[in-house]
Design an enzyme around this catalytic site. Structure first.
Site, mmCIF file in Angstrom:
data_model
loop_
_atom_site.group_PDB
_atom_site.id
_atom_site.type_symbol
_atom_site.label_atom_id
_atom_site.label_comp_id
_atom_site.label_asym_id
_atom_site.label_seq_id
_atom_site.Cartn_x
_atom_site.Cartn_y
_atom_site.Cartn_z
ATOM 1 N N HIS A 136 0.923 -1.295 -0.003
ATOM 2 C CA HIS A 136 0.166 0.079 0.078
ATOM 3 C C HIS A 136 0.867 1.270 0.151
ATOM 4 O O HIS A 136 2.120 1.048 0.167
ATOM 5 C CB HIS A 136 -0.912 -0.128 1.132
ATOM 6 C CG HIS A 136 -2.015 -0.961 1.108
ATOM 7 N ND1 HIS A 136 -1.840 -2.320 1.306
ATOM 8 C CD2 HIS A 136 -3.354 -0.497 0.888
ATOM 9 C CE1 HIS A 136 -3.334 -2.757 1.242
ATOM 10 N NE2 HIS A 136 -4.035 -1.854 0.718
ATOM 11 N N LYS A 140 -0.448 4.828 4.477
ATOM 12 C CA LYS A 140 -1.255 3.713 5.363
ATOM 13 C C LYS A 140 -0.562 3.380 6.754
ATOM 14 O O LYS A 140 0.279 3.195 6.825
ATOM 15 C CB LYS A 140 -1.340 2.606 4.661
ATOM 16 C CG LYS A 140 -2.544 1.470 5.161
ATOM 17 C CD LYS A 140 -2.809 0.612 4.211
ATOM 18 C CE LYS A 140 -3.866 -0.359 4.735
ATOM 19 N NZ LYS A 140 -5.254 0.266 5.007
#
Length: 242
Positions: A136, A140
């Site tokens: 990601h 995040k």
């Protein structure tokens, strides 16, 4: 349908656009700097509130919405460890409604169904070990991702030789009875989840690669449309019957 938005970051703004394009009305937008909006008549008029915030505030947001008898669709993760039992009680005995998913993407829903089916098959082939990798964007906070945890729990439920999942640590050995999840953070990657079954002879790989956040936002609006007509504690498996 009247929709309230709780959380107005990138995801919230994309949800707003898609909801308006589908003919829905945004009656209230709540972010960190206008929490008093929870007490407004506009918020109370919403058929559904769509909540994308942070783990440490999600549960409180549910309670504020439930206090106004507003149904909630939420993609926030990390709150279940401490509050799952209470939310379940509120949605069964208390008459409230929460549609929760770690990932609202239609593609991920399909991928999850494939993951469960493949795990059932691979339960019979002990020569294959399974591990997972999720990638990601660098912003995040949680790792592994909520989606990775959901996928891992589905594997554990369907594979007798795996008892639990464990967060991968570089150069650290792990017990073969656990499913290792490696987490990578790179650039602005919306989300890649890869599951590999590896043996001495070959490897089987399945993967979902999100091109952008639009699939997540569309899924959240579809979930809101579903939630308007249903009650209780709802999941993506209620909406998509695979």
């Amino acid at each position: 349908m009247k929709i309230a938005l709780i959380g107005y970051g990138k995801m919230g703004k994309m949800i707003e656009q898609i909801a308006r394009d589908r003919g829905h009305e945004i009656v209230s937008i709540i972010d960190i700097d206008n929490q008093e909006e929870f007490e407004s008549d506009a918020f109370a008029s919403a058929d559904v509130a769509i909540e994308f915030t942070a783990p440490h505030v999600a549960y409180g947001n549910y309670l504020k919405a439930f206090a106004k008898n507003v149904k909630v669709v939420s993609g926030s993760t990390g709150w279940m460890k401490d509050h799952a039992d209470d939310v379940k009680r509120l949605c069964t005995e208390g008459g409230q409604t929460l549609f929760w998913a770690s990932n609202f993407s239609i593609g991920v829903a399909i991928f999850s169904a494939v993951n469960r089916y493949l795990a059932k098959i691979m339960n019979n082939f002990g020569q294959y070990d399974v591990h997972m990798e999720e990638t990601h964007h660098i912003h995040k906070i949680d790792a592994p991702s909520g989606t990775a945890i959901t996928l891992a729990e589905d594997i554990v439920d369907n594979m007798q030789r795996k008892q639990s999942w464990v967060k991968g640590q570089e150069n650290q050995p792990y017990d073969k009875s656990t499913l290792r999840i490696d987490s990578l953070r790179r650039g602005e990657v919306p989300g890649i989840h890869t599951i590999r079954y590896d043996s001495d002879a070959d490897m089987i790989t399945i993967s979902h690669d999100a091109h952008n956040r639009r699939g997540f936002a569309l899924g959240a609006v579809l979930a809101a449309e579903y939630t308007k007509e249903h009650q209780g504690l709802l999941t993506i498996n209620d909406m998509f019957k695979f």
